[in-house]
Design a protein around this motif. Structure first.
Motif, short mmCIF file in Angstrom:
data_model
loop_
_atom_site.label_atom_id
_atom_site.label_comp_id
_atom_site.label_asym_id
_atom_site.label_seq_id
_atom_site.Cartn_x
_atom_site.Cartn_y
_atom_site.Cartn_z
N ASN A 230 -37.09 -16.35 28.83
CA ASN A 230 -36.09 -17.32 28.38
C ASN A 230 -36.31 -17.57 26.88
N CYS A 231 -36.64 -16.47 26.18
CA CYS A 231 -37.01 -16.58 24.76
C CYS A 231 -36.03 -15.76 23.95
N THR A 232 -35.43 -16.38 22.95
CA THR A 232 -34.42 -15.69 22.16
C THR A 232 -35.04 -14.54 21.36
N LEU A 233 -36.24 -14.77 20.83
CA LEU A 233 -36.90 -13.72 20.04
C LEU A 233 -37.21 -12.51 20.93
N GLN A 234 -37.72 -12.79 22.13
CA GLN A 234 -38.05 -11.71 23.06
C GLN A 234 -36.78 -10.88 23.36
N THR A 235 -35.69 -11.56 23.63
CA THR A 235 -34.44 -10.86 23.96
C THR A 235 -33.97 -10.01 22.78
N ILE A 236 -34.00 -10.61 21.59
CA ILE A 236 -33.52 -9.86 20.42
C ILE A 236 -34.40 -8.64 20.16
N ALA A 237 -35.71 -8.82 20.25
CA ALA A 237 -36.63 -7.70 20.00
C ALA A 237 -36.42 -6.60 21.04
N ASN A 238 -36.26 -7.00 22.30
CA ASN A 238 -36.00 -6.02 23.36
C ASN A 238 -34.69 -5.29 23.12
N ASP A 239 -33.65 -6.07 22.79
CA ASP A 239 -32.33 -5.46 22.59
C ASP A 239 -32.34 -4.47 21.43
N LEU A 240 -33.17 -4.75 20.43
CA LEU A 240 -33.23 -3.87 19.26
C LEU A 240 -34.22 -2.72 19.45
N ASN A 241 -34.79 -2.66 20.66
CA ASN A 241 -35.74 -1.58 20.94
C ASN A 241 -36.99 -1.62 20.07
N VAL A 242 -37.46 -2.80 19.78
CA VAL A 242 -38.70 -2.90 19.01
C VAL A 242 -39.85 -2.68 19.99
N VAL A 243 -40.45 -1.52 19.95
CA VAL A 243 -41.51 -1.23 20.93
C VAL A 243 -42.90 -1.25 20.30
N GLU A 244 -42.93 -1.27 18.99
CA GLU A 244 -44.22 -1.47 18.33
C GLU A 244 -43.99 -2.21 17.03
N SER A 245 -45.05 -2.83 16.56
CA SER A 245 -44.91 -3.62 15.35
C SER A 245 -45.58 -2.87 14.21
N PRO A 246 -44.82 -2.37 13.23
CA PRO A 246 -45.42 -1.56 12.17
C PRO A 246 -46.18 -2.38 11.12
N TYR A 247 -46.04 -3.68 11.16
CA TYR A 247 -46.65 -4.48 10.09
C TYR A 247 -47.93 -5.17 10.56
N LYS A 248 -48.78 -5.42 9.57
CA LYS A 248 -50.04 -6.10 9.85
C LYS A 248 -49.73 -7.54 10.32
N LYS A 249 -50.42 -7.96 11.37
CA LYS A 249 -50.17 -9.31 11.89
C LYS A 249 -50.81 -10.38 10.98
N GLU A 250 -50.05 -11.38 10.65
CA GLU A 250 -50.61 -12.52 9.90
C GLU A 250 -50.12 -13.77 10.60
N ILE A 251 -50.94 -14.27 11.51
CA ILE A 251 -50.47 -15.34 12.38
C ILE A 251 -51.06 -16.68 11.98
N CYS A 252 -50.21 -17.65 11.89
CA CYS A 252 -50.63 -18.99 11.50
C CYS A 252 -51.19 -19.73 12.72
N VAL A 253 -52.34 -20.31 12.58
CA VAL A 253 -52.93 -21.07 13.68
C VAL A 253 -53.08 -22.51 13.20
#
Ligand code: HC1
Ligand code: SF4
Length: 570
Positions: A106-129
């Motif tokens: 029920n996540c908009t980002l998940q749906t959009i990424a799936n719809d766009l066929n994003v199966v891997e992330s080419p960029y280095k992760k920089e996650i804010c905690v």
């Protein structure tokens, strides 16, 4: 009209139409992440970009309007590449651990990424905690925030509370509690509107389901549940049930299957609230105690938090009646415990609520005779109820209607409409009329106060036995603030005011199922009014179980005993 071509379809749309709306009018859905109609139209996420013939740069379709002769491509190779790149960049700053995310599925980002066929992330992760006390009813997870600004805008524009703000710049831009405050001291009303408008799992309620499992495992504990009025009209939405299939009696069945011992309907105690609050109003009204006008309803804890922090000088005008949730809790730990000959300490009182603020309201202590504790021990939202049903591997389609338990079985239509804006007032007026005149009004005599008023609040005057009762109904906290200012400046005068913190009332509550970009309060509210219309009983004072409770225990509404248990002692 403006003539345009979208993906080879030539159409004419009114001037001022956005490209996104024009495309939607011919069933071309343009993906979007930050956009929320009338609330957030800032083009921040850039997922909704489109190509316009003759222009080098792609433009955001949510906030650019059509121009005569425009030729638009919503999914050209250039658009697709750009959109995918944007989503990959967003994911590089996103903790995409969907398996452990409450919004998975029920996540908009998940749906959009799936719809766009994003199966891997080419960029280095920089996650804010970010540190967050996850014991607070409202939980923010910065690692899932996509900086769409929806929470900021909903809290500012709809609720007028300004709890969230942006900080940092560029890649370090983030959202946090404004003014470097801590959420616990920021006057957040806990309405949960920022949660229901968040497109990802960055905002959620504190998950309390494990606490219920612990209570269910303990053989000495008797789990007694209550189900709020507005839950019945929404719980089936995320379980694939139609409105007709998703009856409240099936929730009773589900809770019994999960192991709950007794199941009651908060509608019963909504009727009880009407008896107490209606009596209190009639007393104030007949005495003409102007200092205490208007009397404010007190059942919405988001609103109670609001008035106490924003207008403390007017908080003495709140009805002293506890909310239906708290009244039921008090009755369970006293009258019910005594009747069933159970030690109240063995009772674990569970509430299923469409609301986040109820998790906070239940913290209020209850003292009665030997008992010292809480009326309600645990509040789960409608979303948590749905998760419980799934976790118990219950097929919702197999649930059967199961009746509420005795001795508090009945709830009237007046109690059911508590869940929609105007419903508490309407229920109160039905009974106040009876208390003043000794006869019932037409059940629908006060229906003009139903629904959300586009101008902010609804006001009405009713003649009861030659007296004019002036009332107002409001939902949403920015509307409420406007009304409070008008009352404070004496621009308006009312005897009785109903306030609900969430737009549309509890049906639009912060604990209800989330539907991307869709406001559900009006549909759900209509369903509650349908349930009222088709109820055998439509007046709280005619509820036979309420009459019995007064005969057997409280005596009459407003009695000393009733005040001890059913009213706030401050
Ligand atoms: Fe509500 Fe109420 S109507 S506050 O919105 O007065 O949560 O449904 O249970 O207590 O009855 C919520 C709903 C709810 C209370 C009642
Ligand atoms: Fe604002 Fe309501 Fe969210 Fe609190 S819960 S931050 S008041 S929208």
């Amino acid at each position: 009209m403006v003539n345009i071509t979208i993906d080879n379809h030539t159409i004419a749309v009114p001037a001022g139409t956005t490209i996104m709306e024009a495309a939607a009018s011919i069933h071309i859905p343009i993906p979007k992440l930050c956009y929320l109609k009338d609330i957030n139209e800032i083009g921040a996420c850039r997922v909704c970009v489109v190509e316009i013939e003759g222009q080098d740069h792609l433009v955001t379709s949510c906030n650019n309007v059509v121009e005569e002769g425009m030729t638009i491509y919503t999914n050209s190779p250039k658009v697709r590449r750009n959109r995918k790149h944007t989503v990959e960049m967003i994911l590089s700053q996103h903790d995409a651990q969907c398996a452990t995310c409450v919004r998975s599925g029920n996540c908009t980002l998940q749906t959009i990424a799936n719809d766009l066929n994003v199966v891997e992330s080419p960029y280095k992760k920089e996650i804010c905690v970010e540190e967050w006390d996850t014991r607070y009813p409202l939980v923010r997870d910065a690692s899932k925030c996509v900086k769409c600004m929806r929470c900021i805008q909903v809290c500012d524009k709809i609720q007028g509370m300004h709890i969230w703000d942006v900080s940092g710049t560029g890649a370090r831009t983030t959202v946090g509690v404004s003014g470097n405050r801590d959420i616990k001291t920021a006057d957040c009303a806990l309405c949960g509107q920022c949660i229901t408008h968040c497109p990802t799992g960055a905002l959620r309620e504190r998950d309390d389901t494990e606490k219920l499992y612990r209570a269910l495992e303990d053989k000495d504990t008797i789990v007694v549940a209550q189900i709020a009025p507005a839950v019945r009209t929404a719980w089936g939405e995320s379980l694939g049930l139609s409105r007709e299939e998703a009856t409240v009696e099936k929730i009773v069945d589900a809770l019994r299957k999960i192991g709950v011992d007794y199941v009651f309907d908060t509608t019963f105690s909504a009727d009880l609230t009407i008896m107490e609050e209606g009596t209190e109003f009639v007393e104030r009204f007949t005495k003409g105690d102007l200092d205490l006008y208007p009397m404010f309803t007190s059942c919405c804890p988001g609103w109670v938090r609001f008035i106490k922090s924003q207008y403390p000088q007017m908080a003495n005008r709140l009805s002293s009646a506890k909310s239906p949730q708290e009244m039921f809790g008090a009755v369970m730990k006293t009258v019910f415990a005594k009747k069933m000959d159970i030690d109240p300490d063995r009772i674990f009182a569970l509430s299923i609520m469409p609301c986040l603020a109820k998790k906070d309201e239940r913290e209020k202590p209850l003292f009665h005779g030997e008992f010292a504790g809480h009326g309600v021990d645990l509040v789960l939202t409608t979303r948590e109820l749905d998760r419980l049903i799934r976790a118990d591997h219950i097929d919702p389609k197999t649930l059967k209607d199961s009746a509420f338990d005795a001795p508090f079985t009945e709830g009237t239509g007046a109690g059911v409409i508590f869940g929609a804006t105007g419903g508490v007032m309407e229920a109160a007026l039905r009974s106040a009329y009876y208390l003043i005149t000794g006869k019932n009004p037409e059940a629908d005599a006060f229906k003009e106060i139903r629904g959300v008023n586009k101008n902010g609040w609804t006001e009405a005057k009713f003649d009861i036995a030659g007296n004019t009762v002036e009332i107002a109904v409001v939902s949403g906290l920015q509307n409420t603030r406007n009304l409070m200012e008008a009352i404070r400046k004496r621009e308006v005068h009312y005897h009785f005011v109903e306030v609900m913190a969430c737009p549309g009332g509890c049906v639009g509550g912060g604990g209800q199922p989330i539907h991307e970009g869709k406001e559900m309060a009006s549909d759900r509210g209509s369903n509650l009014y349908f349930l009222d219309k088709t109820s055998q009983l439509r007046f709280s004072h005619e509820n036979p179980d309420i009459k019995h409770l007064y005969d057997e225990y409280f005596g009459s509404p407003g009695s000393h005993k009733a005040h001890q248990l059913l009213h706030v002692q401050e």
